[in-house]
Design a protein around this motif. Structure first.
Motif, PDB file in Angstrom:
ATOM      1  N   THR A 138       0.816  -1.219   0.000  1.00 21.41           N
ATOM      2  CA  THR A 138       0.000   0.000   0.000  1.00 21.41           C
ATOM      3  C   THR A 138       0.845   1.263   0.000  1.00 21.41           C
ATOM      4  O   THR A 138       0.326   2.358  -0.205  1.00 21.41           O
ATOM      5  N   GLY A 139       2.154   1.114   0.271  1.00 19.21           N
ATOM      6  CA  GLY A 139       3.023   2.275   0.389  1.00 19.21           C
ATOM      7  C   GLY A 139       3.204   2.735   1.816  1.00 19.21           C
ATOM      8  O   GLY A 139       4.004   3.625   2.115  1.00 19.21           O
ATOM      9  N   GLU A 140       2.473   2.130   2.747  1.00 15.21           N
ATOM     10  CA  GLU A 140       2.553   2.489   4.165  1.00 15.21           C
ATOM     11  C   GLU A 140       3.532   1.593   4.913  1.00 15.21           C
ATOM     12  O   GLU A 140       3.894   1.877   6.055  1.00 15.21           O
ATOM     13  N   GLU A 141       3.959   0.513   4.281  1.00 14.23           N
ATOM     14  CA  GLU A 141       4.771  -0.490   4.973  1.00 14.23           C
ATOM     15  C   GLU A 141       6.192   0.005   5.222  1.00 14.23           C
ATOM     16  O   GLU A 141       6.803   0.632   4.363  1.00 14.23           O
ATOM     17  N   THR A 142       6.690  -0.267   6.410  1.00 16.90           N
ATOM     18  CA  THR A 142       8.089   0.012   6.734  1.00 16.90           C
ATOM     19  C   THR A 142       8.910  -1.281   6.699  1.00 16.90           C
ATOM     20  O   THR A 142      10.124  -1.242   6.878  1.00 16.90           O
ATOM     21  N   GLU A 143       8.222  -2.390   6.501  1.00 18.01           N
ATOM     22  CA  GLU A 143       8.916  -3.677   6.378  1.00 18.01           C
ATOM     23  C   GLU A 143       8.086  -4.630   5.545  1.00 18.01           C
ATOM     24  O   GLU A 143       6.879  -4.420   5.334  1.00 18.01           O
ATOM     25  N   HIS A 155      11.133 -14.353   5.326  1.00 21.43           N
ATOM     26  CA  HIS A 155      11.988 -13.173   5.319  1.00 21.43           C
ATOM     27  C   HIS A 155      11.241 -12.004   5.966  1.00 21.43           C
ATOM     28  O   HIS A 155      10.041 -11.813   5.738  1.00 21.43           O
ATOM     29  N   ARG A 156      11.964 -11.219   6.758  1.00 24.13           N
ATOM     30  CA  ARG A 156      11.425  -9.963   7.300  1.00 24.13           C
ATOM     31  C   ARG A 156      12.457  -8.888   6.990  1.00 24.13           C
ATOM     32  O   ARG A 156      13.564  -8.900   7.520  1.00 24.13           O
ATOM     33  N   LEU A 157      12.091  -7.969   6.102  1.00 22.44           N
ATOM     34  CA  LEU A 157      13.061  -7.043   5.537  1.00 22.44           C
ATOM     35  C   LEU A 157      12.587  -5.598   5.655  1.00 22.44           C
ATOM     36  O   LEU A 157      11.399  -5.318   5.492  1.00 22.44           O
ATOM     37  N   PRO A 158      13.508  -4.672   5.914  1.00 21.78           N
ATOM     38  CA  PRO A 158      13.125  -3.267   6.079  1.00 21.78           C
ATOM     39  C   PRO A 158      12.924  -2.541   4.759  1.00 21.78           C
ATOM     40  O   PRO A 158      13.572  -2.872   3.750  1.00 21.78           O
ATOM     41  N   SER A 222      22.028 -18.095   6.769  1.00 19.59           N
ATOM     42  CA  SER A 222      22.195 -17.754   8.181  1.00 19.59           C
ATOM     43  C   SER A 222      23.376 -16.821   8.373  1.00 19.59           C
ATOM     44  O   SER A 222      24.287 -16.755   7.540  1.00 19.59           O
ATOM     45  N   LEU A 223      23.363 -16.096   9.471  1.00 18.66           N
ATOM     46  CA  LEU A 223      24.506 -15.275   9.824  1.00 18.66           C
ATOM     47  C   LEU A 223      25.669 -16.180  10.224  1.00 18.66           C
ATOM     48  O   LEU A 223      25.450 -17.278  10.748  1.00 18.66           O
ATOM     49  N   PRO A 224      26.913 -15.752   9.977  1.00 15.41           N
ATOM     50  CA  PRO A 224      28.070 -16.561  10.369  1.00 15.41           C
ATOM     51  C   PRO A 224      28.041 -16.893  11.856  1.00 15.41           C
ATOM     52  O   PRO A 224      27.781 -16.026  12.693  1.00 15.41           O
ATOM     53  N   GLY A 225      28.278 -18.152  12.185  1.00 14.90           N
ATOM     54  CA  GLY A 225      28.300 -18.562  13.588  1.00 14.90           C
ATOM     55  C   GLY A 225      26.961 -19.027  14.116  1.00 14.90           C
ATOM     56  O   GLY A 225      26.873 -19.540  15.228  1.00 14.90           O
ATOM     57  N   TRP A 226      25.897 -18.860  13.334  1.00 14.24           N
ATOM     58  CA  TRP A 226      24.574 -19.287  13.783  1.00 14.24           C
ATOM     59  C   TRP A 226      24.332 -20.734  13.376  1.00 14.24           C
ATOM     60  O   TRP A 226      24.672 -21.146  12.268  1.00 14.24           O
ATOM     61  N   THR A 230      19.442 -21.519  16.062  1.00 13.80           N
ATOM     62  CA  THR A 230      19.511 -20.147  16.562  1.00 13.80           C
ATOM     63  C   THR A 230      18.317 -19.287  16.151  1.00 13.80           C
ATOM     64  O   THR A 230      17.780 -18.536  16.976  1.00 13.80           O
ATOM     65  N   PRO A 231      17.844 -19.347  14.877  1.00 17.04           N
ATOM     66  CA  PRO A 231      16.714 -18.496  14.485  1.00 17.04           C
ATOM     67  C   PRO A 231      15.423 -18.758  15.252  1.00 17.04           C
ATOM     68  O   PRO A 231      14.501 -17.941  15.196  1.00 17.04           O
ATOM     69  N   PHE A 232      15.334 -19.896  15.970  1.00 18.97           N
ATOM     70  CA  PHE A 232      14.161 -20.140  16.794  1.00 18.97           C
ATOM     71  C   PHE A 232      14.137 -19.211  18.014  1.00 18.97           C
ATOM     72  O   PHE A 232      13.092 -19.010  18.629  1.00 18.97           O
ATOM     73  N   TYR A 233      15.293 -18.654  18.356  1.00 19.61           N
ATOM     74  CA  TYR A 233      15.406 -17.816  19.547  1.00 19.61           C
ATOM     75  C   TYR A 233      15.732 -16.364  19.217  1.00 19.61           C
ATOM     76  O   TYR A 233      15.388 -15.452  19.964  1.00 19.61           O
ATOM     77  N   LEU A 234      16.422 -16.129  18.105  1.00 22.49           N
ATOM     78  CA  LEU A 234      16.816 -14.784  17.717  1.00 22.49           C
ATOM     79  C   LEU A 234      16.377 -14.516  16.279  1.00 22.49           C
ATOM     80  O   LEU A 234      16.343 -15.430  15.460  1.00 22.49           O
ATOM     81  N   ASP A 235      16.040 -13.258  15.987  1.00 24.05           N
ATOM     82  CA  ASP A 235      15.639 -12.872  14.633  1.00 24.05           C
ATOM     83  C   ASP A 235      16.862 -12.359  13.888  1.00 24.05           C
ATOM     84  O   ASP A 235      17.372 -11.280  14.196  1.00 24.05           O
ATOM     85  N   PRO A 236      17.349 -13.093  12.879  1.00 22.88           N
ATOM     86  CA  PRO A 236      18.558 -12.654  12.175  1.00 22.88           C
ATOM     87  C   PRO A 236      18.357 -11.355  11.407  1.00 22.88           C
ATOM     88  O   PRO A 236      19.306 -10.625  11.142  1.00 22.88           O
ATOM     89  N   HIS A 237      17.107 -11.052  11.038  1.00 25.15           N
ATOM     90  CA  HIS A 237      16.841  -9.861  10.228  1.00 25.15           C
ATOM     91  C   HIS A 237      16.841  -8.575  11.045  1.00 25.15           C
ATOM     92  O   HIS A 237      16.839  -7.481  10.476  1.00 25.15           O
TER      93      HIS A 237
END
Length: 293
Positions: A138-143, A155-158, A222-226, A230-237
């Motif tokens: 709609t043009g209102e989205e920030t992500e 994916h969750r992207l800005p 995944s991020l290096p070292g993950w 890990t993504p079950f507990y932290l959001d890499p995005h």
């Protein structure tokens, strides 16, 4: 059993995702277009030799041809009707060159508004062409939050402000239309032609320059070292949201105020560098040369 019957039977028993099934069907249709709907026991090596030769003359890429042949062969084998496909084409190594932001920006200035918005999203998010086409914004989205059609990953992207401002209702055109407009735009701008895959490469390269590990992350890794857990507990995005303001916008999509702020920031940075003593400036130069390779 004919090729079309093999595919129909496969569709009845498979548990693969709908997007994968669509890809299988498209590749079967490609093979049938060149071979005809032949029974699998009548298909010979000579059929595939002629198929590869004609497909290359029709300007299909080697990757497209071999993906189609490989998928059809694997499905036929799984359904109990194996076929011999012959020696595959030797694939060209991937082109390591990355399109420049300057050339990308020049081409944007020659595109209709709806395609500018489409390409801007691709540039900042690194999403695939098919995933961008599925968005209804709609043009209102920030992500943006979506499940990738190819990998199935979420994916969750800005979306930065400069990208939101480009919003216009998306016109649903065929894939060929998008590429034709890009070809005309690059020709008018006097820059090398690029595909949407090149925008994805530019996005990953730009994010990687902002911080090591962001390039693979934007491509869905995944991020290096993950670990896989890990993504079950932290959001890499989440890290992307913290650094999205550092992501360089195409100059033609920036407001005068944003351009002025960028210039002031650059001048302030140069002023701070000038205040450093010779040894620190030398060290900073060495670091910069290392980052630039």
């Amino acid at each position: 059993m004919k090729l079309s019957e093999v595919m129909s039977n496969f569709e009845e028993i498979t548990t693969c995702r709908k997007s994968s099934l669509i890809a299988y069907r498209a590749r079967f249709n490609l093979i049938v277009r060149y071979l005809g709907d032949l029974p699998t026991d009548e298909i010979t090596l000579d059929h595939f030799r002629k198929l590869r030769s004609q497909a290359l003359k029709d300007s299909l890429s080697k990757v497209t041809i071999e993906y189609a042949v490989s998928h059809v062969s694997s499905v036929c084998t799984r359904m109990g009707h194996p076929i011999e496909t012959g020696v595959p084409l030797r694939l060209d190594p991937p082109d390591p060159r990355i399109m420049t932001l300057e050339n990308f920006d020049r081409s944007l200035q020659q595109m209709p508004d709806w395609l500018v918005y489409f390409c801007a999203i691709g540039y900042v998010t690194g999403l695939r062409f098919s995933d961008i086409r599925s968005l209804r914004l709609t043009g209102e989205e920030t992500e943006i939050s979506l499940r990738a059609s190819k990998s199935g990953k979420v994916h969750r992207l800005p979306l930065p402000a400069w990208c939101q401002r480009q919003h216009v209702p998306y016109k649903s055109h065929g894939v060929k239309t998008h590429y034709e407009i890009v070809e005309r735009a690059t020709r008018a701008a006097g820059v090398p032609y690029y595909k949407f895959q090149d925008i994805r490469k530019l996005s990953a390269s730009t994010w990687e320059r902002i911080q090591s590990g962001f390039g693979p992350l934007i491509l869905g890794h995944s991020l290096p070292g993950w670990s896989k857990a890990t993504p079950f507990y932290l959001d890499p995005h989440e890290a992307l949201f913290r650094r999205v303001n550092n992501f360089p916008a195409p100059p033609s999509l920036m407001t005068e105020e944003e351009c002025s702020q960028k210039k002031d920031k650059r001048e302030r940075l140069l002023g701070l560098i000038e205040q450093l003593d010779e040894k620190k400036r030398s060290t900073l130069l060495s670091v910069a040369e290392g980052l630039c390779g």
